[in-house]
Design a protein around this motif. Structure first.
Motif, short mmCIF file in Angstrom:
data_model
loop_
_atom_site.label_atom_id
_atom_site.label_comp_id
_atom_site.label_asym_id
_atom_site.label_seq_id
_atom_site.Cartn_x
_atom_site.Cartn_y
_atom_site.Cartn_z
N LEU A 286 0.84 -1.20 0.00
CA LEU A 286 0.00 0.00 0.00
C LEU A 286 0.86 1.24 0.00
O LEU A 286 0.59 2.22 -0.70
CB LEU A 286 -0.89 0.04 1.25
CG LEU A 286 -2.11 -0.86 1.28
CD1 LEU A 286 -2.89 -0.57 2.54
CD2 LEU A 286 -2.98 -0.59 0.08
N LEU A 287 1.92 1.19 0.79
CA LEU A 287 2.81 2.34 0.90
C LEU A 287 3.41 2.66 -0.46
O LEU A 287 3.42 3.80 -0.90
CB LEU A 287 3.91 2.03 1.92
CG LEU A 287 4.71 3.22 2.44
CD1 LEU A 287 3.83 4.13 3.24
CD2 LEU A 287 5.88 2.74 3.29
N GLN A 288 3.89 1.62 -1.12
CA GLN A 288 4.45 1.82 -2.46
C GLN A 288 3.40 2.37 -3.40
O GLN A 288 3.66 3.29 -4.18
CB GLN A 288 4.96 0.49 -3.02
CG GLN A 288 6.32 0.12 -2.47
CD GLN A 288 6.67 -1.31 -2.78
OE1 GLN A 288 5.92 -2.00 -3.46
NE2 GLN A 288 7.81 -1.75 -2.27
N GLU A 289 2.20 1.82 -3.29
CA GLU A 289 1.13 2.24 -4.17
C GLU A 289 0.83 3.72 -3.99
O GLU A 289 0.60 4.44 -4.95
CB GLU A 289 -0.11 1.42 -3.87
CG GLU A 289 -1.04 1.26 -5.03
CD GLU A 289 -2.18 0.33 -4.68
OE1 GLU A 289 -3.32 0.71 -4.91
OE2 GLU A 289 -1.91 -0.76 -4.14
N SER A 290 0.85 4.15 -2.74
CA SER A 290 0.51 5.55 -2.48
C SER A 290 1.58 6.47 -3.05
O SER A 290 1.28 7.55 -3.55
CB SER A 290 0.30 5.79 -0.98
OG SER A 290 1.51 6.11 -0.35
N VAL A 291 2.84 6.04 -2.97
CA VAL A 291 3.91 6.85 -3.55
C VAL A 291 3.70 6.95 -5.05
O VAL A 291 3.78 8.02 -5.65
CB VAL A 291 5.29 6.23 -3.25
CG1 VAL A 291 6.38 6.99 -3.99
CG2 VAL A 291 5.54 6.24 -1.77
#
Lengths: 497, 264
Positions: A286-291
């Motif tokens: 999710l973190l990567q996706e948000s970036v």
């Protein structure tokens, strides 16, 4: 029943009591009243405003709020909607307060059947409570009670926003206390929360792609994405800490497990460690996706800001109804539907195709099979063997002719011989090369040895050289025989067995 | 006169060729399309030449055929052959277009929100929505319809008759989605078209959902100020008194007179 399903009804009472909090608001919905113009009054909305008003006053540490203050607030907020005077507002305020805090003095209550304990149960709650009394003005002041505060919180989004952090916190406490069974459940809830977050991100991505129509919305999405990122990062850190904590606990239990009595706990913590890792992994994505969302999608959306959307558009009215009400000619329907269709792909045959490389089968020399050996069924394989046996014996015949009574010859010389004797077409056939590869692989080959290879492919060929064996050694250079085949040169030697 | 560099022209053509093939481009194409004004204007010009528009939506690039009737749109024959079967006539095809716009109308039927008002549409509801519209058409008396027929060389009456002649479902047939002649099976073939075009997804139980591509097209094409004006103009041209329309329409379309005729 499965242990997990059995635990569905756990905490049933707590859940009901949360739902019951909303009861007074819906009770207000049922109240009917009209203003001077006959416009009906939104009691539900006023009820919620009342809660917010008391909450705000608590935040401001203003404790002297009663019916009078409330009715003034309601008047100030809603007077442009309703034609009511102040005394009328006072009456409404009193009604609302009575609903939140029944005048008979008993707490608000609700009876329900608890499916967890299979018993009739009863819960009580209080939204508003009296706070002070001012005898000089004979007024009663109120403030939110415990459940009243809960109700206010339940209506605000930050409650769910911190849900994952709350789970993390609870999980840590449970681990510290050694409540491992509950901790597993906590992790399951975390997983649901992470999946929920994921869905919201997907939804947001689509919204960004379709909806950014102005600098304003762009700024709003940018802010949201920044918040999301910060939040995910914070949760990520917490996950890391939790993980090292679990690891430490696991190691501690590992030594104690030797003492046998902590066996069960050890199994739990191993499972916890594994499941926590899974959830953490999902969360990291999710973190990567948000970036990624922030960098590519949002930037791309900003670039397309010159798009001007219309304020309101009703496809059903403006397109469909319009088409039938006029009625538009039938062919116009294609135009209306065109944006959903695709662009025409023209496919034509070019005369130049004639000159392209063609694959043609040689019909004259059918027995010389060409092509790769595919996975075949038994019958076809057998057929192939028959061909190959025939072909090998032919090639052997050619080689014997080329040998012309001698004992030794090279592949190159055989090739030259074929070219000189106008038999070049043999060089186009795969079997010719198969023959050499076979010999190279099984050399020395004799009729007696044939059994070892099992295929019997050489049977017929070897029958041409009774009492001899073939020895093949590879030579240095590589022969480019025809454009399609390249093979290493070989020495071919006949010897007596 | 704008002077384009060779590399820009080639880049623009690459993007256009990809869009023409797939109808959609990815993040890389979006970047190249947006980064260079010349490339962008070239791609737009290429698209305009085939009566299409290029729309960016986040990190996607779409090539969308414009509303006006154009020889560059997919041929009626192709659609019939691919999605409606060998025996299909133009009437079937127009039924299909009709079904498509009714389908989207069912999702976007509110002035108060830009988003779709429902999550899914049941096939049965779709059939009855089409039926409702056909009933509305029947309200026009036969004379009006026939007059319109004369005028535009099209046949509403045939569409109505076709629809009326179909049963809701074919009771004698076990499988409704096959090649039986029923409203349901007809709508089912339209569904297959929508799915093939990635405009709808079947979520099971005969319930259809819009895809992101479909939502993007509605919200970025139909709801775009400029294109919306074109759509209205397109519809308006048929409302003009007959005599004048016949002469003015082709020239206002501006792509060489009788281009519309070829397809029909």
């Amino acid at each position: 029943m499965d242990g997990r399903l059995a635990s569905i009804t756990a905490g049933y009472r707590e859940r009901i009591s949360r739902i019951a909090l909303f009861d007074p608001l819906f009770e207000l919905t049922r109240k009917t009243g009209t203003d001077a113009n006959g416009k009906s009054i939104d009691y539900f909305g006023l009820g919620l405003l009342t809660l917010l008003f008391f909450f705000e006053n608590m935040l401001m540490r203003n404790r002297r709020v009663g019916v009078k203050a409330l009715s003034e607030y309601l008047h100030a907020t809603t007077h442009d909607q309703y034609d009511l005077d102040l005394p009328a507002y006072e009456k409404i305020a009193r009604e609302i307060i009575t609903t939140f805090r029944p005048p008979h003095g008993k707490k608000r209550a609700r009876s329900f059947f608890n499916w967890g304990t299979k018993q009739e149960e009863h819960i009580q709650y209080a939204i508003l409570k009296a706070d002070q009394f001012d005898p000089a003005t004979n007024s009663q002041y109120y403030t939110l009670d415990e459940q009243g505060l809960e109700l206010v919180f339940a209506t605000k989004e930050y409650y769910s926003e911190f849900q994952l952090s709350i789970h993390q916190l609870v999980l840590r406490k449970q681990l510290e206390k050694g409540e491992f069974a509950n901790a597993l459940r906590q992790i399951d809830e975390m997983r649901v929360e992470v999946q929920n977050l994921h869905q919201r991100m997907v939804k947001m991505r689509h919204e960004i792609q379709r909806n950014i129509v102005s600098e304003e919305t762009y700024a709003r999405y940018k802010k949201i994405l920044e918040d999301v990122y910060l939040r995910l990062e914070r949760e990520h850190d917490e996950f890391n800490e939790l993980r090292s904590f679990v690891e430490a606990t696991r190691q501690r239990l590992h030594y104690e497990a030797a003492a046998d009595k902590e066996q069960r706990s050890y199994q739990y913590i191993v499972q916890i460690a594994r499941e926590l890792d899974e959830v953490h992994h999902e969360h990291r994505q999710l973190l990567q996706e948000s970036v990624e969302l922030k960098t590519t999608a949002l930037q791309a959306a900003q670039e397309s800001l010159y798009y001007v959307g219309i304020d309101s558009f009703n496809f059903s009215q403006e397109i469909v109804s319009r088409a039938v009400s006029s009625p538009l000619p039938v062919k116009a329907l294609k135009g209306l539907a065109a944006p959903f269709l695709f662009v025409h792909h023209e496919r034509t045959w070019s005369p130049w195709t004639v000159f392209a490389e063609q694959r043609l089968d040689d019909e004259q020399d059918e027995e010389m099979e060409t092509g790769f050996i595919d996975v075949q069924d038994g019958e076809e394989e057998e057929k192939h063997h028959v061909y190959q046996r025939e072909n090998f014996s032919k090639v052997m015949g050619i080689v014997l002719t080329a040998l012309d009574g001698q004992e030794e010859i090279t592949l190159k010389e055989v090739v030259d011989h074929l070219r000189q004797t106008d038999q070049e077409d043999v060089l186009q056939h795969r079997s010719f090369y198969d023959f050499w590869l076979y010999l190279h692989q099984y050399s020395p080959v004799s009729a007696k040895q044939e059994d070892d290879t099992g295929s019997g492919l050489m049977d017929k060929a070897l029958s041409l050289i009774p009492g001899k064996k073939i020895i093949v050694r590879e030579a240095a250079e590589v022969l480019h025989v025809v454009s399609r085949y390249t093979i290493q040169n070989m020495h071919f030697k006949l010897e007596d067995v | 006169m704008v002077v384009y560099e060779h590399a820009q022209v080639m880049k623009a053509f690459e993007i256009y060729a990809l869009l023409a093939q797939n109808g959609v481009g990815g993040a890389e194409e979006v970047r190249e399309y947006l980064a260079d004004d010349h490339v962008r204007s070239l791609v737009d010009q290429f698209a305009r030449k085939v009566d299409c528009v290029v729309i960016t939506a986040g990190d996607k690039l779409f090539l969308i055929p414009e509303t006006k009737l154009s020889p560059f749109h997919v041929k009626n024959e192709t659609l019939k052959r691919t999605f409606l079967g060998a025996k299909a006539t133009n009437t079937d095809l127009y039924m299909m277009y009709f079904a498509i716009i009714v389908f989207f109308g069912e999702f976007y039927d509110s002035y108060t929100t830009m988003e779709a008002t429902r999550d899914f549409l049941h096939m049965a509801d779709w059939v009855s929505a089409i039926d409702k519209r056909i009933q509305a058409l029947k309200e026009h008396d036969g004379a009006t319809l026939r007059e319109a027929e004369q005028e535009y060389d099209t046949n509403w009456q045939a569409v109505i008759d076709k629809w009326e002649a179909m049963d809701d479902i074919k009771e004698t047939s076990k499988k409704q989605s096959g090649n039986t002649i029923s409203r349901f099976s007809f709508v089912d073939s339209v569904r297959r078209f929508l799915e093939a075009q990635e405009l709808a997804v079947n979520i099971g139980n005969n319930e259809l959902q819009l895809t992101e591509k479909a939502k993007t097209i509605v919200q970025r094409y139909y709801m775009d100020l400029e294109y919306n004006r074109d759509i209205l103009a397109f519809m308006y041209q048929y409302d003009q008194p007959s005599e004048e329309t016949a002469h003015t329409t082709p020239s206002t379309q501006g792509n060489g007179g009788e281009t519309n005729a070829g397809d029909l």
